[in-house]
Design a protein around this motif. Structure first.
Motif, PDB file in Angstrom:
ATOM      1  N   LYS A  30      -2.431  21.999 -56.731  1.00 57.24           N
ATOM      2  CA  LYS A  30      -1.629  21.039 -57.484  1.00 57.24           C
ATOM      3  C   LYS A  30      -0.267  21.657 -57.743  1.00 57.24           C
ATOM      4  CE  LYS A  30      -5.539  18.946 -59.821  1.00 57.24           C
ATOM      5  NZ  LYS A  30      -6.138  18.594 -61.100  1.00 57.24           N
ATOM      6  N   MET A  31       0.750  20.819 -57.706  1.00 63.17           N
ATOM      7  CA  MET A  31       2.110  21.307 -57.943  1.00 63.17           C
ATOM      8  C   MET A  31       2.668  20.701 -59.226  1.00 63.17           C
ATOM      9  SD  MET A  31       3.719  21.510 -54.146  1.00 63.17           S
ATOM     10  CE  MET A  31       5.274  21.987 -54.823  1.00 63.17           C
ATOM     11  N   SER A  32       1.860  20.598 -60.240  1.00 62.20           N
ATOM     12  CA  SER A  32       2.336  20.037 -61.498  1.00 62.20           C
ATOM     13  C   SER A  32       3.167  21.075 -62.247  1.00 62.20           C
ATOM     14  CB  SER A  32       1.155  19.585 -62.356  1.00 62.20           C
ATOM     15  OG  SER A  32       0.306  20.667 -62.638  1.00 62.20           O
ATOM     16  N   GLY A  33       4.068  20.604 -63.084  1.00 63.95           N
ATOM     17  CA  GLY A  33       4.846  21.517 -63.916  1.00 63.95           C
ATOM     18  C   GLY A  33       6.081  22.088 -63.263  1.00 63.95           C
ATOM     19  N   ASP A  34       6.470  21.606 -62.090  1.00 60.01           N
ATOM     20  CA  ASP A  34       7.681  22.074 -61.421  1.00 60.01           C
ATOM     21  C   ASP A  34       7.690  23.606 -61.272  1.00 60.01           C
ATOM     22  OD1 ASP A  34      10.122  21.853 -60.161  1.00 60.01           O
ATOM     23  OD2 ASP A  34      11.265  21.737 -62.011  1.00 60.01           O
ATOM     24  N   SER A 160      13.162  30.049 -57.041  1.00 57.14           N
ATOM     25  CA  SER A 160      13.667  28.667 -57.015  1.00 57.14           C
ATOM     26  C   SER A 160      12.496  27.709 -57.209  1.00 57.14           C
ATOM     27  CB  SER A 160      14.414  28.383 -55.717  1.00 57.14           C
ATOM     28  OG  SER A 160      13.547  28.531 -54.618  1.00 57.14           O
ATOM     29  N   ARG A 161      12.795  26.540 -57.722  1.00 55.34           N
ATOM     30  CA  ARG A 161      11.786  25.510 -57.982  1.00 55.34           C
ATOM     31  C   ARG A 161      11.439  24.791 -56.682  1.00 55.34           C
ATOM     32  NH1 ARG A 161       9.697  26.422 -62.905  1.00 55.34           N
ATOM     33  NH2 ARG A 161      11.335  27.171 -64.248  1.00 55.34           N
ATOM     34  N   LEU A 162      10.174  24.430 -56.565  1.00 62.27           N
ATOM     35  CA  LEU A 162       9.743  23.717 -55.368  1.00 62.27           C
ATOM     36  C   LEU A 162      10.063  22.235 -55.445  1.00 62.27           C
ATOM     37  CD1 LEU A 162       6.329  25.401 -54.599  1.00 62.27           C
ATOM     38  CD2 LEU A 162       8.521  25.753 -53.500  1.00 62.27           C
ATOM     39  N   CYS A 163       9.980  21.673 -56.623  1.00 61.92           N
ATOM     40  CA  CYS A 163      10.223  20.241 -56.797  1.00 61.92           C
ATOM     41  C   CYS A 163      11.681  20.029 -57.182  1.00 61.92           C
ATOM     42  CB  CYS A 163       9.314  19.681 -57.884  1.00 61.92           C
ATOM     43  SG  CYS A 163       7.559  19.954 -57.545  1.00 61.92           S
ATOM     44  N   LEU A 164      12.425  19.492 -56.255  1.00 62.49           N
ATOM     45  CA  LEU A 164      13.837  19.236 -56.523  1.00 62.49           C
ATOM     46  C   LEU A 164      13.958  17.895 -57.236  1.00 62.49           C
ATOM     47  CD1 LEU A 164      15.377  20.355 -53.158  1.00 62.49           C
ATOM     48  CD2 LEU A 164      15.277  21.639 -55.266  1.00 62.49           C
ATOM     49  N   ARG A 165      14.854  17.851 -58.189  1.00 65.06           N
ATOM     50  CA  ARG A 165      15.054  16.584 -58.914  1.00 65.06           C
ATOM     51  C   ARG A 165      16.358  15.986 -58.572  1.00 65.06           C
ATOM     52  NH1 ARG A 165      12.333  18.164 -64.660  1.00 65.06           N
ATOM     53  NH2 ARG A 165      10.442  18.770 -63.679  1.00 65.06           N
TER      54      ARG A 165
END
Length: 165
Positions: A30-34, A160-165
């Motif tokens: 799961k990739m929750s939480g950025d 670096s963050r995996l989930c880009l916003r």
């Protein structure tokens, strides 16, 4: 998920077997939480460590135990496969014989998407196999470009963050 018994076959039961045996080890991530890439790798390591406790359990037994529905158009347990192979020798020389690595053609995708990475002396060989009922070549090209972009970014900055916003 129920705890599955440790399944081990006595060596004498394996004496007459030949062939290529590979264990598919299902892992849910799961990739929750950025998360950062570094944190995601820690999560992957923890999930893999836990999953390896059950590596000797045959997939068919796992599917039966979990009472998963079987379907002819998809795998009941795994839809996406990632495989990192050990470094292969691109050629092997024996007295009077030279062997080279040849990748066999594949015409059927077992999973929705399979990514296989093979380290070579010159870099990595990447293979992407996909279900053509779900993906077209343009989509797969975009997935590949995004993956390469992600790898280049995390090499420069593993925090670096995996989930880009």
């Amino acid at each position: 998920m129920p705890i599955l018994p440790d399944v081990r076959l006595p060596e004498q039961d394996l004496q007459h077997l030949t062939g290529f045996f590979v264990n598919t080890i299902p892992v849910r991530l799961k990739m929750s939480g950025d998360p950062t890439f570094r944190q995601f790798l820690k999560d992957v390591r923890a999930a893999m460590t836990k999953a390896l406790d059950y590596q000797d359990v045959p997939i068919d037994r796992l599917i039966r135990t979990l009472k998963l529905e079987r379907s002819s158009n998809r795998s009941p347990l795994v839809q996406v496969m990632f495989s990192l192979q050990e470094r292969l020798k691109e050629s092997l020389k024996l007295p009077g014989l030279t062997m080279n690595m040849v990748l066999p053609p594949r015409h059927i995708s077992i999973f929705n998407l399979t990514m296989e990475l093979i380290p070579l002396a010159t870099g990595m060989l990447g293979l992407l196999e996909y279900n053509t009922d779900l993906f077209n070549s343009e989509t797969v090209s975009r997935i590949t470009a995004h993956y390469v972009n992600l790898l280049q970014r995390v090499v420069k900055n593993p925090d670096s963050r995996l989930c880009l916003r």
